[in-house]
Design a protein around this motif. Structure first.
Motif, PDB file in Angstrom:
ATOM      1  N   TYR A 251      -7.029 -20.420 -55.880  1.00 15.13           N
ATOM      2  CA  TYR A 251      -7.952 -20.920 -54.864  1.00 15.13           C
ATOM      3  C   TYR A 251      -8.823 -19.783 -54.323  1.00 15.13           C
ATOM      4  CZ  TYR A 251      -4.457 -24.625 -55.003  1.00 15.13           C
ATOM      5  OH  TYR A 251      -3.595 -25.605 -55.429  1.00 15.13           O
ATOM      6  N   THR A 252     -10.105 -20.104 -54.148  1.00 12.05           N
ATOM      7  CA  THR A 252     -11.035 -19.167 -53.528  1.00 12.05           C
ATOM      8  C   THR A 252     -11.432 -19.715 -52.169  1.00 12.05           C
ATOM      9  OG1 THR A 252     -11.889 -18.424 -55.661  1.00 12.05           O
ATOM     10  CG2 THR A 252     -13.260 -18.004 -53.737  1.00 12.05           C
ATOM     11  N   LEU A 253     -11.252 -18.909 -51.116  1.00 10.17           N
ATOM     12  CA  LEU A 253     -11.508 -19.354 -49.745  1.00 10.17           C
ATOM     13  C   LEU A 253     -12.738 -18.667 -49.177  1.00 10.17           C
ATOM     14  CD1 LEU A 253      -8.356 -19.714 -50.279  1.00 10.17           C
ATOM     15  CD2 LEU A 253      -8.104 -19.641 -47.794  1.00 10.17           C
ATOM     16  N   SER A 254     -13.457 -19.359 -48.315  1.00 11.85           N
ATOM     17  CA  SER A 254     -14.580 -18.779 -47.591  1.00 11.85           C
ATOM     18  C   SER A 254     -14.779 -19.550 -46.303  1.00 11.85           C
ATOM     19  CB  SER A 254     -15.859 -18.807 -48.435  1.00 11.85           C
ATOM     20  OG  SER A 254     -16.227 -20.143 -48.748  1.00 11.85           O
ATOM     21  N   GLY A 255     -15.339 -18.863 -45.327  1.00 11.92           N
ATOM     22  CA  GLY A 255     -15.594 -19.523 -44.051  1.00 11.92           C
ATOM     23  C   GLY A 255     -16.099 -18.550 -43.017  1.00 11.92           C
ATOM     24  N   SER A 256     -16.405 -19.066 -41.852  1.00 11.06           N
ATOM     25  CA  SER A 256     -16.868 -18.243 -40.737  1.00 11.06           C
ATOM     26  C   SER A 256     -16.152 -18.673 -39.476  1.00 11.06           C
ATOM     27  CB  SER A 256     -18.390 -18.374 -40.559  1.00 11.06           C
ATOM     28  OG  SER A 256     -18.752 -19.732 -40.337  1.00 11.06           O
ATOM     29  N   GLY A 257     -15.965 -17.712 -38.576  1.00 13.01           N
ATOM     30  CA  GLY A 257     -15.243 -18.008 -37.356  1.00 13.01           C
ATOM     31  C   GLY A 257     -15.495 -16.977 -36.286  1.00 13.01           C
ATOM     32  N   VAL A 258     -14.589 -16.909 -35.343  1.00 16.19           N
ATOM     33  CA  VAL A 258     -14.716 -16.001 -34.202  1.00 16.19           C
ATOM     34  C   VAL A 258     -13.411 -15.229 -34.037  1.00 16.19           C
ATOM     35  CG1 VAL A 258     -15.068 -15.803 -31.713  1.00 16.19           C
ATOM     36  CG2 VAL A 258     -16.399 -17.456 -33.035  1.00 16.19           C
ATOM     37  N   ALA A 259     -13.536 -13.927 -33.814  1.00 15.83           N
ATOM     38  CA  ALA A 259     -12.378 -13.077 -33.564  1.00 15.83           C
ATOM     39  C   ALA A 259     -12.380 -12.624 -32.113  1.00 15.83           C
ATOM     40  CB  ALA A 259     -12.399 -11.867 -34.487  1.00 15.83           C
ATOM     41  N   GLU A 260     -11.225 -12.665 -31.478  1.00 12.74           N
ATOM     42  CA  GLU A 260     -11.073 -12.186 -30.109  1.00 12.74           C
ATOM     43  C   GLU A 260     -10.183 -10.950 -30.113  1.00 12.74           C
ATOM     44  OE1 GLU A 260      -9.701 -15.282 -27.576  1.00 12.74           O
ATOM     45  OE2 GLU A 260     -11.655 -16.291 -27.509  1.00 12.74           O
ATOM     46  N   MET A 261     -10.700  -9.871 -29.518  1.00 15.17           N
ATOM     47  CA  MET A 261      -9.977  -8.606 -29.482  1.00 15.17           C
ATOM     48  C   MET A 261      -9.895  -8.101 -28.055  1.00 15.17           C
ATOM     49  SD  MET A 261     -11.714  -6.724 -32.799  1.00 15.17           S
ATOM     50  CE  MET A 261     -10.760  -5.228 -32.521  1.00 15.17           C
ATOM     51  N   SER A 262      -8.741  -7.536 -27.696  1.00 12.08           N
ATOM     52  CA  SER A 262      -8.550  -6.961 -26.367  1.00 12.08           C
ATOM     53  C   SER A 262      -8.639  -5.451 -26.456  1.00 12.08           C
ATOM     54  CB  SER A 262      -7.188  -7.367 -25.790  1.00 12.08           C
ATOM     55  OG  SER A 262      -7.124  -8.760 -25.601  1.00 12.08           O
ATOM     56  N   SER A 263      -9.399  -4.852 -25.556  1.00 10.44           N
ATOM     57  CA  SER A 263      -9.538  -3.397 -25.519  1.00 10.44           C
ATOM     58  C   SER A 263      -8.351  -2.794 -24.780  1.00 10.44           C
ATOM     59  CB  SER A 263     -10.837  -3.008 -24.819  1.00 10.44           C
ATOM     60  OG  SER A 263     -10.803  -3.407 -23.461  1.00 10.44           O
ATOM     61  N   HIS A 264      -8.283  -1.450 -24.775  1.00 11.56           N
ATOM     62  CA  HIS A 264      -7.188  -0.769 -24.083  1.00 11.56           C
ATOM     63  C   HIS A 264      -7.237  -1.027 -22.586  1.00 11.56           C
ATOM     64  CE1 HIS A 264      -5.649   1.413 -27.557  1.00 11.56           C
ATOM     65  NE2 HIS A 264      -6.895   1.650 -27.912  1.00 11.56           N
ATOM     66  N   SER A 265      -8.434  -1.346 -22.063  1.00  9.13           N
ATOM     67  CA  SER A 265      -8.573  -1.618 -20.633  1.00  9.13           C
ATOM     68  C   SER A 265      -8.188  -3.046 -20.292  1.00  9.13           C
ATOM     69  CB  SER A 265     -10.016  -1.352 -20.190  1.00  9.13           C
ATOM     70  OG  SER A 265     -10.917  -2.222 -20.866  1.00  9.13           O
ATOM     71  N   GLY A 266      -7.904  -3.863 -21.310  1.00  9.93           N
ATOM     72  CA  GLY A 266      -7.519  -5.244 -21.072  1.00  9.93           C
ATOM     73  C   GLY A 266      -8.643  -6.242 -21.185  1.00  9.93           C
ATOM     74  N   THR A 267      -9.868  -5.758 -21.410  1.00  8.18           N
ATOM     75  CA  THR A 267     -11.020  -6.649 -21.559  1.00  8.18           C
ATOM     76  C   THR A 267     -11.008  -7.314 -22.933  1.00  8.18           C
ATOM     77  OG1 THR A 267     -12.315  -5.211 -20.125  1.00  8.18           O
ATOM     78  CG2 THR A 267     -13.537  -6.794 -21.465  1.00  8.18           C
ATOM     79  N   THR A 268     -11.259  -8.629 -22.960  1.00  2.00           N
ATOM     80  CA  THR A 268     -11.295  -9.376 -24.215  1.00  2.00           C
ATOM     81  C   THR A 268     -12.735  -9.633 -24.625  1.00  2.00           C
ATOM     82  OG1 THR A 268      -9.180 -10.447 -23.750  1.00  2.00           O
ATOM     83  CG2 THR A 268     -10.596 -11.491 -25.385  1.00  2.00           C
TER      84      THR A 268
END
Length: 417
Positions: free
Chosen positions: A106-123
């Protein structure tokens, strides 16, 4: 086991939906549907592996273990993929496109959103794309997540445990302590480096680089992982050193040691069996204990009148008029040494000076000696010097290790009068 059947079959038999209920494991229901299984149902599940993150600002990828990809089959037949990372946050892709190939999988593809938290706690949220493949039997999973951060960050996910070479690769700065049979005082050298490279075939290459001991290279290093203590390394290689006279020599060398799981502690040993009767160099991260970069040795400058003793080919020899002069070089901010006495004349520049025990100082370095014996010249040879000097300079001792060709290595101990 007892089993019951329920379900429906359409009038034209184009739709068959049956349920078989077994009296096992608290009640097990197996449903039968006509036709091929939807791709979403085949791929759904939880996949554990590791990732390698590459971006424009580093040449060494960031390897993260214990990563997870979860694929869910939605009620409408679509696929949702969620990537969860201790380094790269959580990326969610809905309505993932899947192309099936009977041979490759199977070959997969798509688009989405990533959420990351910084060392200060900001997302923060970032656009992210998905591409990659899953084999037909799901034994191989290779996915790439491309984040719109740091000029483009590509995180590749692979099923299974990360190879040791990938985890350990990188550059490590530290210090070494070298011990050999002709000196009771180790030679300590700061600003040493060990570089570990993961080769394309999965093997590990380790290179040790030193201003004092040259360069040693070890290929095909063995790294064994212990879940509690970390990695144990072993291997063999060749060390190359250039003398003050410009001559380059090579020595067989072995490697042993450990690296902790989080790579915060590294203890490696390089053993040169044919160098100065056997030389063992230990490498550790950080600065040398008791090292003080502000110590220049200027306070040690002066003349030291010494006696000497040594053993040459079974005969003990002594000297009473040995003069060592230490000079502070203001241009290089270093301590230089000259010697004149029983063994001829010698010079060594740029000695390393460090704080020792009981308010004393240690020094070490190397240079050349124009050696002589009983008034006859023996030639010019390389030598190393180590020494200890008390803070008030009333007590000093030095050791010269001179390699005299066929005569072997001579160890000259000089003690201040």
């Amino acid at each position: 086991y007892d089993c019951t059947l329920s379900g429906t079959i359409s009038a034209d038999k184009s739709a068959v939906d049956l349920a078989f209920t077994y009296s096992i494991m608290g009640g097990t229901v197996v449903t039968f549907t006509l036709g091929d299984a939807p791709t979403a149902l085949l791929l759904q599940g939880s996949y554990d592996g590791y990732t390698s993150g590459a971006f424009a600002y580093t040449t060494t990828p960031i390897i993260t273990e214990d990563e997870n990809v979860t694929i869910t089959a939605e009620d409408d037949g679509s696929i949702t993929l969620i990537y969860t990372s201790g380094t790269w946050g959580t990326a969610t892709f809905t309505d993932v496109t899947v192309a099936e190939d009977e041979t490759t999988g199977y070959t997969l593809s798509g688009s989405g959103v990533a959420e990351m938290s910084s060392h200060s706690g900001t997302t923060s949220s970032y656009d992210c794309t998905l591409s990659g493949t899953i084999s037909a039997d799901k034994s191989t999973v290779d996915l790439a997540f491309t984040y719109s951060i740091m000029n483009g960050t590509v995180v590749t996910f692979t099923l299974g445990d990360a190879p040791a070479a990938l985890i350990l690769q990188g550059s490590y700065d530290g210090y070494t302590s070298a011990a050999f049979v002709y000196s009771s005082t180790p030679i300590v050298t700061d600003d040493e480096n060990v570089t570990i490279t993961a080769e394309e075939d999965g093997s590990l290459t380790l290179t040790y680089t030193s201003d004092t001991w040259g360069t040693a290279t070890f290929t095909g290093v063995t790294a064994t992982k212990d879940e509690t203590t970390g990695y144990t390394l072993s291997g063999s290689g060749v060390g190359t050193m250039t003398t003050h006279s410009g001559t380059t020599s090579s020595y067989d060398c072995t490697l042993s040691g450990t690296i902790s799981t989080d790579k915060s502690t590294i203890d490696l040993t390089f053993t040169y069996s044919a160098l100065m009767g056997g030389t063992t160099i230990t490498f550790a991260l950080g600065d040398a204990p008791n090292s003080d970069t502000s110590i220049s040795g200027e306070n040690l400058a002066g003349t030291y009148n010494c006696t000497s003793t040594t053993t040459v080919m079974g005969t003990t020899m002594t000297g009473d008029n040995e003069v060592i002069t230490l000079t502070y070089n203001s241009e290089t901010s270093a301590l230089d040494m000259s010697y004149e006495g029983t063994w001829g004349t010698a010079t060594a520049t740029g000695l390393t000076v460090a704080a020792g025990d009981n308010d004393s100082y240690t020094l070490s370095g190397s240079g050349t000696v124009a050696a002589s014996m009983n008034g006859g010249s023996l030639g010019t040879y390389d030598f190393t010097v180590t020494g200890t000097i008390s803070a008030d300079k009333s007590d000093a001792s030095f050791t010269f290790s001179i390699t005299l060709g066929a005569m072997g290595t001579v160890n000259v101990v000089l003690t201040q009068k």
